[in-house]
Design an enzyme around this catalytic site. Structure first.
Site, PDB file in Angstrom:
ATOM      1  CD1 TRP A  75      -2.254  -2.268   1.450  1.00  0.00           C
ATOM      2  CD2 TRP A  75      -2.996  -1.072  -0.288  1.00  0.00           C
ATOM      3  NE1 TRP A  75      -3.244  -2.987   0.830  1.00  0.00           N
ATOM      4  CE2 TRP A  75      -3.719  -2.281  -0.235  1.00  0.00           C
ATOM      5  CE3 TRP A  75      -3.286  -0.171  -1.307  1.00  0.00           C
ATOM      6  CZ2 TRP A  75      -4.713  -2.608  -1.173  1.00  0.00           C
ATOM      7  CZ3 TRP A  75      -4.277  -0.486  -2.240  1.00  0.00           C
ATOM      8  CH2 TRP A  75      -4.969  -1.688  -2.164  1.00  0.00           C
ATOM      9  CG  ASP A  77      -3.560   4.181   3.731  1.00  0.00           C
ATOM     10  OD1 ASP A  77      -4.652   4.018   4.307  1.00  0.00           O
ATOM     11  OD2 ASP A  77      -3.228   3.555   2.706  1.00  0.00           O
ATOM     12  CE  LYS A  90      -8.901  -1.792   4.088  1.00  0.00           C
ATOM     13  NZ  LYS A  90      -8.849  -3.036   3.398  1.00  0.00           N
TER      14      LYS A  90
HETATM   15  N1  PMP Z   1      -4.574   1.581   1.790  1.00  0.00           N
HETATM   16  C1  PMP Z   1      -4.674   0.473   2.543  1.00  0.00           C
HETATM   17  C2  PMP Z   1      -3.797   0.339   3.742  1.00  0.00           C
HETATM   18  C3  PMP Z   1      -5.579  -0.524   2.194  1.00  0.00           C
HETATM   19  O1  PMP Z   1      -5.666  -1.631   2.938  1.00  0.00           O
HETATM   20  C4  PMP Z   1      -6.393  -0.359   1.051  1.00  0.00           C
HETATM   21  C5  PMP Z   1      -7.421  -1.385   0.616  1.00  0.00           C
HETATM   22  N2  PMP Z   1      -7.278  -2.637   1.043  1.00  0.00           N
HETATM   23  C6  PMP Z   1      -6.234   0.805   0.296  1.00  0.00           C
HETATM   24  C7  PMP Z   1      -5.344   1.746   0.687  1.00  0.00           C
HETATM   25  C8  PMP Z   1      -7.051   1.029  -0.952  1.00  0.00           C
HETATM   26  O2  PMP Z   1      -8.354   1.277  -0.593  1.00  0.00           O
HETATM   27  P1  PMP Z   1      -9.520   1.425  -1.681  1.00  0.00           P
HETATM   28  O3  PMP Z   1      -9.737   0.089  -2.262  1.00  0.00           O
HETATM   29  O4  PMP Z   1     -10.652   1.941  -0.840  1.00  0.00           O
HETATM   30  O5  PMP Z   1      -9.055   2.422  -2.679  1.00  0.00           O
END
Ligand code: PMP
Length: 359
Positions: A102, A171, A195
């Site tokens: 991420w 994040d 989540k």
């Molecule tokens: N950052 C983290 C730490 C995540 O776990 C996720 C999704 N699993 C995201 C960003 C991306 O999120 P989204 O699918 O809502 O764009």
């Protein structure tokens, strides 16, 4: 009705009580004769729902009036672009910490808008540890420092908040509201909802108000934090039903005693599961213990060839979505707020049984 224990990393399990309440209110929200989904976002009813959700979120997360709380769209990924667009200002670069998949996505997107300085990377360790901040190559001229407190896929989590000299951006998608946090240490926090908050697509952003109004002129209107803040996150039609559902989750969390109380449950759940994995020769987790995620617990079996059988057996027992992310394989149990301790107990019982049978 039978509810499975759903270990999905996201969209993740929601509290049953919340879904029941949503069902109850589905056709006729409190005598209005309408579903929340059918209400004008400008109606008194919806504005009240939205404002209540923000108040509850502020109370739960401990967010002061120095911060705007925005209910935006496009998931956490849209923030990977919004952050450099809004925060670079007259600076040319930003600092990023690379702790996994991420953070790498955030880095790749930020590079489209400015220079990115990767101040520290966990790559050499195979993303199993985090270097102390004293070793990071931070740039005092950077517009901000971005990091990912919890890597949802790798299960690598910070046990400290960096002491940044520049605004700290985090994040928090997979740890928001999972335990108390000192929001005042941050310039901006963002979290995809799917989540610990509610349905996917919604992303909650907390941004210190002094950071608003510096967006690049090329910033799409929909990504401009000042536009969102000035319009109560209703510049366009917001994701009304997700916002409402998030509000129900916040009310549920308050009934659980808030983040301090759920934090204790979460700590216990994680301790149990890692303890069990460490005591076994059959299961393993590679992360340095102090950096193990409370929310996402990846683990491997002694023999990868058993993965499929393990997953089949789990599913037959109502233990769902235990497969690791497609990029890493193995297993992963995501144990967010809505996963009761009984779910972790059931998982451990199954793992014990499976080990006896296959070790
Ligand atoms: N950052 C983290 C730490 C995540 O776990 C996720 C999704 N699993 C995201 C960003 C991306 O999120 P989204 O699918 O809502 O764009």
């Amino acid at each position: 009705m039978s509810r499975a224990f759903n270990f999905c990393a996201g969209p993740a399990a929601l509290p049953t009580e919340v879904l029941e309440q949503a069902r109850e209110e589905m056709l006729d929200w409190r005598g209005t004769g309408m579903s929340v989904m059918e209400m004008s976002h400008r109606s008194d009813e919806f504005v009240a729902i939205a404002e209540q959700a923000e108040r509850d979120f502020r109370e739960l997360a401990g967010v002061s009036d120095d911060y705007a709380v925005l209910f935006m769209q496009g998931g956490a990924s849209s923030q990977f672009a919004a952050i450099p667009l809004n925060l670079l200002g007259d600076k040319t670069s930003a600092d990023y910490v690379d702790t996994g998949i991420w953070s790498k996505k955030a880095i790749a997107e930020a590079k489209r808008f400015g220079q990115v300085n990767v101040v520290s990377s966990s790559a050499a360790s195979g993303y199993t540890t985090i270097a102390p901040e004293s070793e990071w190559q931070c740039d005092p001229q950077a517009a901000y420092l971005h990091y990912t407190p919890n890597e949802t896929i790798g299960g690598l989590e910070f046990d400290f908040i960096p002491e940044s000299r520049v605004p700290l951006v985090a994040d928090l998608s997979s740890t928001i509201l999972s335990r108390p946090l000192d929001v005042s240490r941050f310039g901006l926090i963002y979290a995809g909802a799917q989540k610990n908050i509610g349905p996917s697509g919604l992303v909650v952003v907390m941004v210190r108000k002094d950071l608003l109004g510096k967006a690049s002129p090329h910033t799409p209107t929909m990504l401009d934090y000042k536009v969102a803040a000035d319009n109560g996150s209703m510049y366009n039609t917001p994701s009304t039903y997700s916002w409402y559902l998030a509000g129900l989750v916040f009310q549920w969390l308050k009934r659980q005693g808030g983040v301090a109380a759920i934090g204790e449950v979460n700590a216990r759940k994680a301790k149990k599961l890692y303890g069990f994995i460490d005591d076994s020769d059959f299961y393993a987790n590679p992360i340095e213990p102090r950096f193990r995620s409370w929310m996402n617990v990846p683990f491997t079996l002694a023999d990868d060839a058993l993965n499929k059988v393990f997953l089949q057996g789990a599913e037959a027992r109502g233990l769902l979505n235990l497969a690791g992310h497609r990029s890493v394989g193995g297993m992963r149990a995501s144990i967010y707020n809505a996963m009761p301790e009984a779910g972790v107990d059931a998982l451990i019982a199954y793992m014990t049984e499976f080990e006896k049978e296959h070790a």
